[in-house]
Design a protein around this motif. Structure first.
Motif, mmCIF file in Angstrom:
data_model
loop_
_atom_site.group_PDB
_atom_site.id
_atom_site.type_symbol
_atom_site.label_atom_id
_atom_site.label_comp_id
_atom_site.label_asym_id
_atom_site.label_seq_id
_atom_site.Cartn_x
_atom_site.Cartn_y
_atom_site.Cartn_z
ATOM 1 N N ALA A 129 0.830 -1.213 0.000
ATOM 2 C CA ALA A 129 0.000 0.000 0.000
ATOM 3 C C ALA A 129 0.859 1.255 0.000
ATOM 4 N N ALA A 130 2.015 1.228 0.679
ATOM 5 C CA ALA A 130 2.912 2.387 0.700
ATOM 6 C C ALA A 130 3.487 2.665 -0.687
ATOM 7 N N VAL A 131 3.787 1.605 -1.437
ATOM 8 C CA VAL A 131 4.281 1.796 -2.811
ATOM 9 C C VAL A 131 3.196 2.410 -3.676
ATOM 10 N N HIS A 132 1.983 1.918 -3.546
ATOM 11 C CA HIS A 132 0.876 2.403 -4.374
ATOM 12 C C HIS A 132 0.480 3.834 -4.036
ATOM 13 N N ALA A 133 0.914 4.310 -2.878
ATOM 14 C CA ALA A 133 0.585 5.683 -2.466
ATOM 15 C C ALA A 133 1.597 6.708 -2.985
ATOM 16 N N LEU A 134 2.654 6.267 -3.625
ATOM 17 C CA LEU A 134 3.652 7.204 -4.147
ATOM 18 C C LEU A 134 3.054 8.089 -5.239
ATOM 19 N N PRO A 135 3.526 9.320 -5.383
ATOM 20 C CA PRO A 135 3.012 10.188 -6.452
ATOM 21 C C PRO A 135 3.339 9.612 -7.827
ATOM 22 N N VAL A 136 2.375 9.637 -8.720
ATOM 23 C CA VAL A 136 2.578 9.082 -10.065
ATOM 24 C C VAL A 136 3.570 9.929 -10.861
ATOM 25 N N SER A 137 3.815 11.163 -10.423
ATOM 26 C CA SER A 137 4.771 12.015 -11.133
ATOM 27 C C SER A 137 6.172 11.424 -11.112
ATOM 28 N N ILE A 138 6.467 10.577 -10.140
ATOM 29 C CA ILE A 138 7.782 9.938 -10.065
ATOM 30 C C ILE A 138 8.047 9.121 -11.322
ATOM 31 N N VAL A 139 7.002 8.413 -11.750
ATOM 32 C CA VAL A 139 7.128 7.554 -12.922
ATOM 33 C C VAL A 139 7.054 8.368 -14.201
ATOM 34 N N ARG A 140 6.157 9.330 -14.237
ATOM 35 C CA ARG A 140 5.998 10.140 -15.452
ATOM 36 C C ARG A 140 7.267 10.926 -15.762
ATOM 37 N N THR A 141 7.903 11.473 -14.738
ATOM 38 C CA THR A 141 9.080 12.314 -14.956
ATOM 39 C C THR A 141 10.220 11.544 -15.605
ATOM 40 N N ASP A 142 10.372 10.265 -15.237
ATOM 41 C CA ASP A 142 11.478 9.474 -15.762
ATOM 42 C C ASP A 142 11.101 8.687 -17.015
ATOM 43 N N GLY A 143 9.923 8.935 -17.552
ATOM 44 C CA GLY A 143 9.543 8.278 -18.796
ATOM 45 C C GLY A 143 9.253 6.800 -18.672
ATOM 46 N N LEU A 144 8.948 6.327 -17.472
ATOM 47 C CA LEU A 144 8.593 4.919 -17.279
ATOM 48 C C LEU A 144 7.160 4.675 -17.760
ATOM 49 N N PRO A 145 6.775 3.420 -17.991
ATOM 50 C CA PRO A 145 5.444 3.128 -18.554
ATOM 51 C C PRO A 145 4.302 3.664 -17.683
ATOM 52 N N VAL A 146 3.314 4.224 -18.336
ATOM 53 C CA VAL A 146 2.103 4.707 -17.683
ATOM 54 C C VAL A 146 0.914 4.163 -18.458
ATOM 55 N N ARG A 147 0.046 3.417 -17.779
ATOM 56 C CA ARG A 147 -1.099 2.793 -18.438
ATOM 57 C C ARG A 147 -2.377 3.163 -17.689
ATOM 58 N N SER A 148 -3.376 3.555 -18.448
ATOM 59 C CA SER A 148 -4.690 3.886 -17.896
ATOM 60 C C SER A 148 -5.512 2.602 -17.783
ATOM 61 N N PRO A 149 -6.626 2.636 -17.058
ATOM 62 C CA PRO A 149 -7.491 1.455 -16.998
ATOM 63 C C PRO A 149 -7.949 0.984 -18.383
ATOM 64 N N GLU A 150 -8.224 1.916 -19.275
ATOM 65 C CA GLU A 150 -8.648 1.526 -20.622
ATOM 66 C C GLU A 150 -7.535 0.796 -21.356
ATOM 67 N N GLN A 151 -6.305 1.268 -21.232
ATOM 68 C CA GLN A 151 -5.187 0.610 -21.897
ATOM 69 C C GLN A 151 -4.926 -0.773 -21.304
ATOM 70 N N ILE A 152 -5.040 -0.903 -20.001
ATOM 71 C CA ILE A 152 -4.837 -2.204 -19.359
ATOM 72 C C ILE A 152 -5.909 -3.185 -19.815
ATOM 73 N N ARG A 153 -7.119 -2.708 -19.937
ATOM 74 C CA ARG A 153 -8.207 -3.573 -20.416
ATOM 75 C C ARG A 153 -7.928 -4.025 -21.849
ATOM 76 N N ASP A 154 -7.434 -3.126 -22.674
ATOM 77 C CA ASP A 154 -7.096 -3.488 -24.058
ATOM 78 C C ASP A 154 -5.952 -4.496 -24.089
ATOM 79 N N ASP A 155 -4.966 -4.350 -23.196
ATOM 80 C CA ASP A 155 -3.872 -5.319 -23.131
ATOM 81 C C ASP A 155 -4.384 -6.713 -22.804
ATOM 82 N N VAL A 156 -5.329 -6.797 -21.878
ATOM 83 C CA VAL A 156 -5.914 -8.095 -21.516
ATOM 84 C C VAL A 156 -6.661 -8.685 -22.707
ATOM 85 N N LYS A 157 -7.385 -7.859 -23.435
ATOM 86 C CA LYS A 157 -8.124 -8.347 -24.597
ATOM 87 C C LYS A 157 -7.168 -8.922 -25.651
#
Length: 493
Positions: A129-157
Motif C-alpha cells: 500500500a505504501a508503494v501504491h501511495a507514491l506520487p505518479v509524477s515519479i514515474v511520469r518524470t522518468d519516462g517509465l510506462p504509464v497505463r490507464s485502466p482503458e489501456q490495461i483492459r485493451d492489453d488483456v483483450k
C-alpha cells in the motif's frame, strides 16, 4: 552456464573502480534463474549484491531494474517506511551488464509458505500500500510506462485473443475470462505506482525485539510503472491462507479510494499468467513450455468450473458495504449548530406571505360584518333598517326566513376559519342537532360551479324574476359563493 561468485566479484571491479572484494558467495534471490547473483564483501566492510543477466531476455529486466532504482531519488525514498536498494555501481550492457546494489539484511518468505494471521501477512499488505501511495509524477518524470485502466483492459483483450488463437485453451476458460473482460465495473479503478510483478519473496522482513515482523525493504523494482494496483496482489492466488490478512493490511494502511473489485482483478491476472506462459511457448516454438502451460490451464479449468470471477449475485449493496468497511471510523462530532443557515430563507418572500394572510383575514372580517348588518338588528338601537324591508305585495314568507347555507345558519359574529378548523369552530362544520340529524324534506341539489362566483345558484323550484330579486337573498347567495371559494382555498393550503 551460471557464473561463479568469484567471476561476479571480478566483474564488479569494473563497476566499482578502486574497490577490493575480500569475499563472495552465491546468492539465491528466487529470481527464477534470470540472474547470476553473488553477495560480496568489500575491503571497507560493506556487503553488496552483484548481478549479471543469465540470458538475453533477462538483460532487459536488469536494465529496467537499474532505471527504476535511479528514478527513486532520496526524496522519494523518504516517503517509504522501508529501504530500497541503492545503486552503487554499474558497467557494461546487454548480457554483460553488471549491476551492484547495497544489500538489505533480512529474510523473505515464499508465497506458498506465508502464514495467515497477524504479523507477516498484514505487514506485507501495508508495504505494498505504501508503494501504491507514491506520487505518479515519479514515474511520469522518468519516462517509465504509464497505463490507464482503458489501456490495461485493451492489453488483456489482446492477450486473450492471442491465447485463443493457439487453440489450446478450453472454451470454459475463454468464456470465463471474456465474461470478466466485459464487466465494466471491474475496470473502474484508480491507476497507481506499482511494482509490476512483486511477490512476498520480493519483500524483506526482520523481527523487532518483541519478535514482531516488519518490512525493512523491497526488492525487484524492474516493473516500476503506473498501472493497476491489483497486479501487485496477483501472487496471493498462491497464498490462499494469507490472502485475507494481506488484503486487510493493505486496506488499513492505504489512503486511496476503496477498490471493491481489487481481489477479482488480482485473481484474473493470476490466471492470465498461465495464458501468458502458453503464448510465450507458442511464439518461441518451445513444445515443452506449451505442454506445461496446457497442463496448468487444464487444471485451472477443472478448479474453477461453474465459477465466475465477478459473481452474478454481486449487487450495489455488496459494493456499498465493501466501501463502508474500507472507510476508517470518524470521530464523534461536537455540538452541532442547528440554526437556519441557508440562502433559501428569503425575508421579502416571507413578508409577502404574511401580508397575504392579513388580507385574507381582513376580507373574512368584512364579510362577517356584512352578514351582521344585513340580517341582524342594529348593534346600537336594535331596529331593523327600513331600506332593507321588501315591498308589502312582494313579500315571500320563505324569503324572510334565515338564510340556510346548506342547512346551517351562519352566526352573525363569526367569520370563516382559514386554518385549523374543527367541528366546533369551522364555518364548514355542520352541528349535529335534532333537526340536522335527519334528511331534509326537499332534496339538496349539487352546487354547480360555473367558474364565476357572481352567477346566481338556484335550488330546485327556484325561478329568476327580472328585476324582482330580494336584496337579502341576493346578498346571501353572494356570501355563500364567496365562503365556498375561501373554503376550497383553505383546504388546499
Amino acid at each position: 552456464m551460471a557464473r561463479s561468485p568469484l567471476i561476479l566479484a571480478a566483474s564488479a571491479t569494473t563497476a566499482l573502480p578502486g574497490t577490493a572484494f575480500t569475499s563472495a558467495r552465491a546468492l539465491t534471490e528466487n529470481a527464477g534463474g534470470r540472474f547470476d547473483a553473488a553477495l560480496a564483501r568489500t575491503d571497507d566492510g560493506r556487503q553488496v549484491v552483484v548481478r549479471m543477466p543469465a540470458t538475453d531476455d533477462s538483460a532487459h529486466d536488469l536494465a529496467a531494474e537499474s532505471r527504476a532504482l535511479h528514478a527513486l531519488t532520496a526524496g522519494v525514498r523518504a516517503l517509504l517506511p522501508f529501504a530500497v536498494p541503492e545503486v552503487l555501481g554499474e558497467s557494461g550492457s546487454g548480457a554483460q551488464r553488471v549491476l551492484i546494489t547495497e544489500h538489505i539484511h533480512g529474510y523473505r518468505i515464499d508465497p506458498a509458505h506465508l502464514p495467515k494471521g497477524p504479523g507477516y501477512a498484514p505487514a506485507i499488505g501495508g508495504a505494498l500500500a505504501a508503494v501504491h501511495a507514491l506520487p505518479v509524477s515519479i514515474v511520469r518524470t522518468d519516462g517509465l510506462p504509464v497505463r490507464s485502466p482503458e489501456q490495461i483492459r485493451d492489453d488483456v483483450k489482446r492477450l486473450l485473443d492471442r491465447a485463443d488463437a493457439t487453440g489450446r485453451v478450453s472454451d470454459d476458460l475463454m468464456l470465463r475470462w471474456r465474461r470478466a473482460l466485459e464487466v465494466d465495473d471491474l475496470w473502474r479503478f484508480e491507476s497507481a505506482v506499482v511494482l509490476g510483478g512483486a511477490t512476498s519473496a520480493s519483500i524483506v522482513l526482520a523481527d523487532d525485539d518483541d519478535a514482531i515482523p516488519h518490512v525493512v525493504g523491497i526488492l525487484d523494482w524492474a516493473g516500476l510503472s503506473v498501472g493497476d494496483p491489483a497486479i501487485d496482489l496477483r501472487w496471493l492466488a498462491s497464498a490462499p491462507l494469507a490472502a485475507d490478512d494481506v488484503h486487510d493490511g493493505y486496506a488499513s494502511a492505504g489512503d486511496r479510494s476503496p477498490d471493491p473489485l481489487l481481489r477479482e482483478r488480482a485473481r484474473l491476472y493470476a490466471e492470465l499468467e498461465f495464458a501468458r506462459w502458453l503464448v510465450h511457448g507458442h511464439d518461441a516454438g518451445e513444445a515443452d513450455v506449451v505442454a506445461d502451460a496446457v497442463a496448468l490451464l487444464d487444471a485451472l479449468a477443472d478448479g474453477v468450473r461453474g465459477d465466475h470471477i465477478v459473481p452474478d449475485t454481486r449487487s450495489d449493496i455488496d459494493d456499498a458495504m465493501a466501501l463502508v468497511e474500507s472507510v476508517p471510523p470518524v470521530a464523534a462530532p461536537g455540538v452541532v449548530d442547528t440554526s437556519m443557515q441557508t440562502d433559501a430563507y428569503d425575508p421579502e418572500a416571507l413578508s409577502l406571505y404574511l401580508s397575504a394572510e392579513r388580507d385574507r383575514a381582513a376580507a373574512a372580517e368584512a364579510l362577517a360584518d356584512a352578514l351582521d348588518e344585513r340580517k341582524n338588528p342594529d348593534a346600537e338601537t336594535g331596529a331593523i333598517h327600513v331600506d332593507q324591508l321588501p315591498e308589502p305585495d312582494s313579500v315571500d314568507p320563505d324569503a324572510t326566513a334565515p338564510v340556510d347555507l346548506d342547512g346551517w345558519t351562519a352566526p352573525a359574529t363569526q367569520g370563516p376559519a382559514l386554518s385549523g378548523d374543527t367541528d366546533g369552530t369551522s364555518l364548514w362544520a355542520r352541528p349535529q342537532t335534532a333537526e340536522s340529524s335527519h334528511e331534509p324534506s326537499t332534496p339538496e341539489p349539487a352546487i354547480r360551479d360555473h367558474g364565476d362566483a357572481s352567477l346566481p345558484i338556484f335550488r330546485d323550484g327556484d325561478h329568476a324574476r327580472d328585476g324582482d330579486v330580494d336584496d337579502e337573498e341576493d346578498a346571501a347567495r353572494a356570501s355563500r359563493a364567496a365562503l365556498k371559494r375561501w373554503g376550497v382555498s383553505g383546504d388546499s393550503a
